[in-house]
Design a protein around this motif. Structure first.
Motif, PDB file in Angstrom:
ATOM      1  N   LYS A   1     -11.960  18.450  -8.296  1.00 31.05           N
ATOM      2  CA  LYS A   1     -12.306  17.293  -9.144  1.00 31.05           C
ATOM      3  C   LYS A   1     -13.501  16.541  -8.570  1.00 31.05           C
ATOM      4  O   LYS A   1     -14.087  16.944  -7.573  1.00 31.05           O
TER       5      LYS A   1
ATOM      6  N   TRP B   1     -11.401  12.951  -6.131  1.00 32.03           N
ATOM      7  CA  TRP B   1     -10.488  12.250  -7.022  1.00 32.03           C
ATOM      8  C   TRP B   1      -9.118  12.933  -6.972  1.00 32.03           C
ATOM      9  O   TRP B   1      -9.009  14.142  -7.110  1.00 32.03           O
ATOM     10  N   ARG B   2      -8.108  12.120  -6.708  1.00 33.48           N
ATOM     11  CA  ARG B   2      -6.721  12.590  -6.583  1.00 33.48           C
ATOM     12  C   ARG B   2      -6.550  13.563  -5.410  1.00 33.48           C
ATOM     13  O   ARG B   2      -5.589  14.329  -5.358  1.00 33.48           O
TER      14      ARG B   2
ATOM     15  N   GLU C   1      -4.879  -0.185 -22.198  1.00 39.59           N
ATOM     16  CA  GLU C   1      -5.732   0.929 -22.619  1.00 39.59           C
ATOM     17  C   GLU C   1      -6.959   0.427 -23.374  1.00 39.59           C
ATOM     18  O   GLU C   1      -8.080   0.904 -23.147  1.00 39.59           O
TER      19      GLU C   1
ATOM     20  N   GLU D   1      -6.751   7.208 -16.461  1.00 41.72           N
ATOM     21  CA  GLU D   1      -5.893   8.207 -15.817  1.00 41.72           C
ATOM     22  C   GLU D   1      -4.871   7.541 -14.903  1.00 41.72           C
ATOM     23  O   GLU D   1      -3.718   7.970 -14.826  1.00 41.72           O
TER      24      GLU D   1
ATOM     25  N   PRO E   1     -13.117   5.375 -17.225  1.00 42.47           N
ATOM     26  CA  PRO E   1     -12.192   6.487 -17.494  1.00 42.47           C
ATOM     27  C   PRO E   1     -11.166   6.718 -16.382  1.00 42.47           C
ATOM     28  O   PRO E   1     -10.052   7.170 -16.645  1.00 42.47           O
ATOM     29  N   TYR E   2     -11.537   6.447 -15.135  1.00 41.90           N
ATOM     30  CA  TYR E   2     -10.573   6.643 -14.046  1.00 41.90           C
ATOM     31  C   TYR E   2      -9.366   5.721 -14.201  1.00 41.90           C
ATOM     32  O   TYR E   2      -8.231   6.102 -13.903  1.00 41.90           O
TER      33      TYR E   2
ATOM     34  N   GLU F   1      -1.970   6.162 -16.948  1.00 43.17           N
ATOM     35  CA  GLU F   1      -0.991   7.156 -17.399  1.00 43.17           C
ATOM     36  C   GLU F   1       0.161   7.309 -16.404  1.00 43.17           C
ATOM     37  O   GLU F   1       1.295   7.585 -16.796  1.00 43.17           O
TER      38      GLU F   1
ATOM     39  N   THR G   1     -12.065   3.453  -8.826  1.00 43.87           N
ATOM     40  CA  THR G   1     -10.886   4.317  -8.962  1.00 43.87           C
ATOM     41  C   THR G   1      -9.699   3.613  -8.294  1.00 43.87           C
ATOM     42  O   THR G   1      -9.170   2.657  -8.824  1.00 43.87           O
TER      43      THR G   1
END
Length: 607
Positions: free
Chosen positions: A170, A164-165, A103, A116, A112-113, A119, A51
């Motif tokens: 999450k 996460w975040r 991407e 995000e 997948p992290y 983005e 991450t």
């Protein structure tokens, strides 16, 4: 007063350990080391997903989503794999790619992290490669190749949980903390300081010395003060209260709760709502209309109401209202830490209402008070931060004109005093700039203590007035000040700075009498009563232990003055004195001991 050297702390000669933010070399080392660590983790644990992995003050961390929990044994294996990567001297290559390309690559490796994270990134999108074997999204900077790292200047420290975040709804991740330095000597010094920090940890010492506790039933971030800890608090409070009375401050007391409307007028509800405890409303309609009561996060709106309770004249200004007021902030659980970050804390708060012409002189007087407080506490190693607003931010209220006036007043004060200072852009309160005093402790950690703020905004929002000499209604200026800041934080810092070994005037128990046998107990109790009548905090050890154990117990509890009393001392009306600072002082008449204690306490000195 310029910032000065730290007092001797009994530590060995220090090797300078810069923070990451102070060293471009360390930024490169720690960014590169974190990537090497992540590559090693994914080599050993192929199912682990990467991450984020930023640098922090003294090292770095990386968060991983891994089906298996990392253990201490795993950290050793990861470090071993890192050494292999370092020895391969892999080139660290920066590549700039389009968002679409990034991407595609992320989807190809099924991370997948990273999608995000992508983005939230602005162009240019940069990727850093370790040779041809591993890469991650990163802005850098990095070293040229992994061979520039020194394995014996790197250590993986611990594993912790993280969301996460930072969102507890999450995924739960695993965070590996590490540190990396330019030399093995720096790492050795860093580890020594960590050990010293554990020895001085106020949470550990606070428990050992019986100063405060935390209770799960009461709730996190809400300390409970024992009798000894309360005596320490009272001593600090009484010291500042007396200093304030000498300087014309007027004591006040205000409630712990108030209507939401009070904080809407001040702006706290709009700007600070997320950090306040939830509103208490009578019913659902009142809640929907935001009509209810809240625990106060600040004391200033209450002091404003006291000022506004009658029309003031210029002849009565400056008006200096002071309160040890307990305030409440809904800190997140993960941000709580002993006494230094709590949910309910007491501020040595004062608000001065002054005419514009009085502002500079009053500001200088407040700074003088803060410096005298630091001197009494022997806190010498500090610097001044001019905490100004960030003009690009919209979190501040008020016009450019009033901000420029307030910032100008603070700058004039530090320049008049010849203080060493630096600017902290974006560190201002939402209603005004501040002069903050940043203290550096015996372990080179920084803490904010005293603060002074100049405020033109709240007098405007509350429509404060005074009658000027010419009979017109004018607007006063407010000065917010707190020499201690949070009393809880200050005590936590003092425990660690003194390593629990408080100076005589601050010690909760200043003198302990140690009767050798039961025959000396009555004499000891009479001496203690005499000491207490003079305001000296004294106790008799009635445990009946042998003298050696009595002395060891008093030393363990860091009692500044011990008085051994045997048959000879009773006959001579004397005390055999032993102090933590000067050792054995021999037999001294009781009257002389009392005189010495009174002088030492009055001067905030040792016996």
């Amino acid at each position: 007063m310029p910032s000065s050297e730290a007092p001797s702390s009994g530590l060995a000669e220090k090797i300078h350990l810069p923070r990451t933010s102070e060293s471009e070399a360390l930024k490169k080392i720690r960014h590169t080391t974190s990537h090497v660590m992540a590559m090693a983790v994914q080599k050993l644990f192929p199912k682990a997903q990467v991450t984020i992995g930023p640098w922090i003050d003294n090292g770095f961390y990386y968060d991983f989503d891994s089906p298996e929990p990392f253990t201490e044994k795993d950290l050793k294996a990861i470090k071993k794999e890192m050494v292999k990567i370092i020895n391969r001297k892999l080139p660290v290559v920066r590549e700039e790619v389009s968002r679409e390309e990034a991407e595609q690559r992320i989807k190809a490796i099924n991370e997948p992290y990273k999608l995000e994270i992508l983005e939230g990134l602005e162009a240019p999108i940069t990727i850093y490669h370790l040779g041809e074997h591993w890469w991650d999204l990163c802005a850098g900077p990095h070293l040229e190749n992994t061979g520039e790292l020194k394995p014996d200047a790197i250590e993986l420290e611990s594993v912790a949980g993280a969301y996460w975040r930072g969102d507890e709804t999450k995924a739960q991740l695993q965070r590996i903390y590490g540190t990396a330095w330019e030399s093995p000597e720096q790492l050795t010094e860093y580890k020594r300081r960590k050990e010293e920090a554990l020895r001085r940890d106020h949470r550990k010492l606070g428990k050992e010395l019986g100063l405060f506790i935390f209770s799960d039933i009461v709730g996190p971030g809400l300390p409970l003060w024992t009798p000894k800890g309360t005596l320490l608090r009272f001593t600090l409070e009484d010291f500042l209260k007396q200093e304030q009375l000498k300087r014309g401050y007027l004591p006040v007391v205000t409630p712990h709760i108030a209507r939401v409307d009070l904080f809407k007028t001040s702006g706290h509800w709009q700007k600070y709502k997320e950090d306040m405890f939830p509103m208490m409303a009578d019913d659902e309609q009142a809640e929907a209309e935001e009509q209810g009561f809240v625990l106060k996060p600040m004391n200033c709106p209450f002091h404003i109401q006291l000022y506004k309770s009658e029309l003031r004249s210029y002849r009565t200004l400056p008006m200096r209202l002071a309160e040890f007021g307990t305030v409440y902030r809904y800190e997140q659980s993960g941000e709580l830490g002993g006494l230094t970050r709590v949910r309910g804390f007491t501020v040595d708060d004062s608000h001065l209402f002054v005419t514009p012409e009085q502002l500079d002189a009053e500001f200088l007087s407040v700074v003088d008070l803060i410096l005298s407080v630091f001197k009494s506490l022997k806190l010498q190693n500090f610097k001044a931060r001019l905490s100004f607003r960030d003009p690009a931010s919209d979190k501040y209220m008020g016009s450019d004109e009033v901000w420029n006036k307030a910032e100008g007043a603070i700058r004039r004060a530090v320049e008049t005093l010849g203080m060493n200072y630096f600017e902290g852009i974006g560190e201002a309160a939402f209603y005004g700039p501040k002069l903050d005093f940043i203290f550096q402790d015996a372990l080179d950690r920084e803490w904010q203590l005293g603060t002074v703020q100049v405020d033109y905004n709240l007098p405007e929002r509350f429509d404060l007035e005074y009658v000027a000499e010419d009979g017109t209604r004018q607007r006063p200026v407010m000065i917010h000040r707190a020499p201690f800041g949070s009393l809880e934080r200050l005590i936590g810092i003092l425990i660690e700075e003194y390593a629990g070994d408080f100076p005589l005037w601050l010690a909760p128990e200043q003198v302990r009498l140690l009767p050798v046998s039961q025959d000396q107990v009555e004499f000891s109790q009479n001496v203690v009563n005499l000491m207490r009548s003079l305001g000296i905090r004294a106790e008799v050890d009635l445990s009946g232990e042998r003298l050696g154990k009595l002395i060891r117990n008093a030393e363990k509890e860091k009692i500044p003055v011990m008085a051994v009393i045997g048959a000879k001392e009773v006959e001579a009306n004397s005390l055999s004195i032993r102090t933590r600072t000067n050792g054995e002082l021999g037999s001294i008449p009781v009257v002389e001991v009392l005189d010495k204690l009174k002088v030492a306490l009055a001067n905030h000195d040792n016996f």
